[in-house]
Design a protein around this motif. Sequence first.
Motif, short mmCIF file in Angstrom:
data_model
loop_
_atom_site.label_atom_id
_atom_site.label_comp_id
_atom_site.label_asym_id
_atom_site.label_seq_id
_atom_site.Cartn_x
_atom_site.Cartn_y
_atom_site.Cartn_z
N UNK A 60 1.65 -4.05 -3.47
CA UNK A 60 0.87 -3.65 -4.00
C UNK A 60 1.93 -2.00 -4.63
N UNK A 61 2.04 -1.30 -2.95
CA UNK A 61 2.93 -0.03 -3.38
C UNK A 61 4.73 -0.55 -4.04
N UNK A 62 5.10 -1.29 -4.32
CA UNK A 62 6.20 -1.41 -5.16
C UNK A 62 5.47 -2.53 -6.56
N UNK A 63 4.88 -2.39 -6.42
CA UNK A 63 4.29 -3.30 -8.11
C UNK A 63 3.80 -1.55 -8.31
N UNK A 64 3.01 -0.67 -7.59
CA UNK A 64 2.81 0.79 -8.49
C UNK A 64 3.66 1.17 -8.61
N UNK A 65 4.98 1.34 -7.74
CA UNK A 65 5.92 2.54 -7.69
C UNK A 65 6.94 1.54 -9.08
N UNK A 279 13.26 -6.54 -5.07
CA UNK A 279 12.61 -7.73 -6.00
C UNK A 279 11.50 -7.25 -6.91
N UNK A 280 10.24 -7.51 -5.89
CA UNK A 280 9.15 -6.48 -5.72
C UNK A 280 9.25 -5.39 -7.39
N UNK A 281 9.97 -4.48 -7.12
CA UNK A 281 9.54 -3.13 -7.67
C UNK A 281 10.39 -3.72 -9.18
#
Length: 446
Positions: A60-65, A279-281
């Motif tokens: 959640x935090x990586x996608x939002x960032x 990788x997510x970010x």
Amino acid sequence: MGYEGRPWRFSRGTHEEASLGPLNGSVPVRDTGSWLRRLMGFIGPGYMVSVGYMDPGNWATDIAGGSQFGYTLLSVILLSNLMAIVLQALAARLGIATGRDLAQACRDHYSRPVGIVLWLACEAAIIACDLAEVIGTAIALKLLFGIPLVVGATLTALDVFLILLLMRRGFRALEAFVIALLAIIFISFVIQIALAAPPIQAVLGGFIPTTEIVTNPAALYIAIGIIGATVMPHNLYLHSSIVQTRAYPRTEEGRRSAIHFAVADSTIALMLALFVNAAILIMAASVFHANGRSDVAEIETAYELLSPLLGAGIASTLFAVALLASGLNSTVTATLAGQIVMEGFLRLRIPDWARRLLTRALAIMPVVGVTALYGEQGTAKLLVLSQVVLSMQLPFAVIPLVSFVSDRGKMGNLVIPRWLKAVSWGIATLIVALNGKLLFDTVLGP
């Protein structure tokens, strides 16, 4: 209990049962052979700890960032991972050097009221972590099988039976299950990064810190969420205990060698976690931010947009499969951490299934309530908030840990060197300062 010739200095002189009871010293390791062969006996605890560094809360935090700020917050992921490597090495050192996990050490060292406060803070962190796992697993079940979010959240309570089955097969079976799911997550993101083909120069530039991270309240909120999702307080309690499952000689020489291999194990495993988080970010930045979709902050939205924007139908499926593996994996380590914390602080032993159902129920209720009142968008915000709550609990675990491993009276000849002590207190100070800034912006800021 301590290594030969130097017992831990108890504040109240009480006898202490070994952490994790019969599992303590149950996994054989080699005393001789090549470095790699000896390391193989210690591989496992580091990977179990690394699970907490790539759980659904990180997503959640990586996608939002990534969607809001592009590659800017990669530097925060790198910093938090380096902090995690140091802190987990300290937790392993404490457990091996003293024969006590962090919860036992806190109960022994601090007064009863202080110990209760630390226990409550740690329980809050475990519930916040479990909250992220419930939401992540429920979302994955919905994306893959169409199960409604509320039903999926309720079904996560069944994971207690999975935990019990694995525990009955021994600690190595538990580690093998965790490592297998980690392999699924890793392979999924290798493929996704290959499909996204992000610009290398922009990615490398993201690992260089910028002032925007601190001056922009929105960026700081997500940055602290990333730290909270990466450096998890209950992992410090967990690691200090599970490293003691190895049957290394309980002598100073044996413990010194065990620390060496345990730190190597956790460092290698946390580098895997760094890759997954980055990788997510990177995926969010290269797919969403680059296409003007800076509003993507929810896992479900990311799932829906991945395949169309990447032009590959498998992209969204891989994303959901990795999310499900992440949620299932996290339940194992959260269960163990809860057991270690409750037994260490309170000497309270309750059946594993009862402990698990209690923790899971406390996490399911907010998810069901928020989903019913605010819909799935509210659940996504709850997921990010849970990671900020985790970050706020960090000082309650980090400060006692650094204090103990810096104390020669407790660690003997295995006390940390001065340079590591300086680095460790620097990390603790940074965590407290970032949390203070977040509180200021939230309560007194505009």
